[in-house]
Design an enzyme around this catalytic site. Structure first.
Site, short mmCIF file in Angstrom:
data_model
loop_
_atom_site.label_atom_id
_atom_site.label_comp_id
_atom_site.label_asym_id
_atom_site.label_seq_id
_atom_site.Cartn_x
_atom_site.Cartn_y
_atom_site.Cartn_z
N HIS A 173 69.85 52.24 -91.13
CA HIS A 173 70.83 52.21 -90.04
C HIS A 173 70.24 51.68 -88.74
CE1 HIS A 173 69.17 56.34 -89.20
NE2 HIS A 173 69.38 55.97 -87.94
N ASP A 202 69.04 54.94 -96.99
CA ASP A 202 68.78 54.78 -95.56
C ASP A 202 67.33 54.36 -95.30
OD1 ASP A 202 69.51 54.64 -92.89
OD2 ASP A 202 69.02 56.74 -92.49
N SER A 245 64.66 57.83 -85.29
CA SER A 245 64.98 57.34 -86.63
C SER A 245 64.00 56.27 -87.07
CB SER A 245 66.40 56.75 -86.65
OG SER A 245 67.36 57.75 -86.42
#
Length: 460
Positions: A102, A132, A208
């Site tokens: 993402h 992911d 992230s």
């Protein structure tokens, strides 16, 4: 220096024979903290800046909840630039970097900044939305500092960990905590599905793709998700285990264009206390098989409906995501040992990991302008299509993979199985093209949608 840190913290983790459990013995040991660990690991954590250019339309109906769907794609074309910020971890001296999908999804330009302020252009070599994860290659990189992947199956609850990343774009930041849970499979916000390491080390937007490391400086996971009602860290973060990252790196270096997962060809459900009693099990554990495809490697290894799988290579599995994770980290072409319980008797059976067979041929086609539904894409159902479109194992016939612009307006959806068109049975993709080339004044389509019969009728 790491040995001193282990002694100071009184831990015995990956190398119990080398670590001594005792309290800090001097002021220098107390003041040392995590500084040597951070100094060694932080240069391998990078900041990622991704630019995404999207095509949009300025429409007077954009804010109308009813008309905006009818006028989607109409209006003045306009490009919009979106910027994404995240973190990544260098895994090789020549610039292999892992991050979250993402962070870089659909990026048209990616720049990576290292800890010493050098910048590199990067390209995505392998990415997977479901996991992911994305593997990047830095252009012109060499002799870069990098982290070592640890066997994440040996991570234990209670281990001290550090999370390194770039939260909120403020610059590289380090937070500490412990591993607070393993085998977490749900309840988090963000991208990714499956199996996670849970930590209370604060993780925030921008973290992230960053590193979750142990006290030896080894990478145990990639920070990916948070459980939050406010959008910030509430002390519950989730990291993708290093063993899955290793499989991504392996496939990327082998030149795979998309991530390949082993195919189980089965459906199952977790064993609860009631089910355990009916199956004659002492404890509610494992997964009971409820359906098997004839071409499943488990069917060929002798498994059948009603069998219970409790372990993979000696490690427990109690949910479908856990089993998928165990199969995935084993890798296609390898063999895993599954503990099967039948009639109360456990048995270990070897099963070879295979991709979903693409047989019979899928025969994919997209209808052209001479048909009544141009842009409609269909495929013949086989195990590979079942996996890609997420169909029941018993599905047969022809499935819609993309309804196209006109098909979507007519009410068709991806995953609809076409039973018949104008009362003519459909078994091959060519039957769909033939039926929709000159259907007459009326068009009737009988479908199966999530196991329910649906009939659509149109006047042409």
């Amino acid at each position: 220096m790491f040995r001193i840190l282990l002694i100071m913290l009184g831990l015995s983790l990956t190398q119990p024979a080398l670590a001594e459990t005792r309290v800090p013995q001097s002021q220098s040991e107390i003041s040392l903290g995590f500084a040597p660990l951070v100094k060694a690991a932080a240069p391998a954590v990078v900041n990622i800046y991704a630019k995404i250019v999207t095509q949009g339309y300025d429409s007077p109906f954009a804010g109308d909840p009813f008309f905006r769907d009818f006028f989607k794609g109409f209006g003045t074309p306009r490009q919009r630039v979106q910027n994404s910020l995240g973190s990544g971890v260098i895994l090789s001296s020549d610039g292999i970097v892992v991050s979250n999908y993402h962070v870089v999804a659909e990026a048209t330009e990616i720049r990576v900044a290292t800890n010493d302020r050098k910048e590199y252009d990067a390209k995505v070599v392998l990415a997977d939305k479901a996991a992911d994860l994305a593997i990047l290659q830095l252009q012109g990189a060499q002799d870069l500092p990098h982290l070592t992947l640890r066997n994440s199956d040996r991570v234990e609850v209670g281990e001290l960990v550090l999370a390194i990343g770039n939260p909120f774009g403020v610059g590289q930041t380090v937070s500490s905590g412990i591993v607070s849970g393993l085998a977490r499979t749900g309840g988090a916000s963000g991208g990714g599905l499956g199996y996670f390491i849970q930590t209370d080390a604060p993780i925030n937007p921008g973290n992230s793709g960053g590193a979750l490391i142990d006290v030896n400086g080894d990478l145990i996971g990639i920070n990916s998700r948070i459980l939050s009602r406010s959008g910030g860290s509430n002390g519950i973060g989730f990291a993708i285990p290093a063993n899955l990252v290793a499989q991504f790196v392996k496939q990327a270096q082998a030149g795979e264009q998309s991530f390949q997962r082993p195919w189980a060809g089965m459906a199952g459900q977790p064993v609860d206390s009631d089910l355990a009693h009916s199956l004659g099990l002492d404890l509610p554990e494992g997964i009971v098989i409820s359906d098997l495809h004839p071409d499943s490697p488990f069917a060929k290894a002798g498994f059948r409906v009603g069998d219970v799988i409790t372990q993979v290579d000696g490690l427990p599995v109690n949910s479908a995501p856990e089993m998928v994770f165990r199969m995935t980290v084993t890798g296609i072409g390898e063999t895993a040992k599954f503990t099967r319980v039948r009639d109360g008797q456990p048995e270990e059976i070897a099963v070879r990991m295979i991709p979903a067979p693409n047989k019979p041929a899928a025969e994919p086609i997209t209808l052209g302008d001479k048909t009544v539904l141009p842009g409609l894409s269909v495929a013949r159902i086989n195990p590979a299509v079942i996996t890609r479109v997420d169909l029941p194992l018993s599905a047969e016939g022809v499935v819609i993979t993309d309804p196209g612009r006109y098909g979507a307006r007519a009410g068709l959806r991806p995953g609809d199985v076409i039973v018949s068109i104008n009362d003519v049975a459909i078994s091959r993709t060519g039957d769909v093209k033939k039926a929709l080339t000159d259907p007459g004044r009326w068009l009737k389509m009988d479908l199966l949608r999530h196991g329910q019969q649906v009939s659509l009728r149109f006047r042409l």
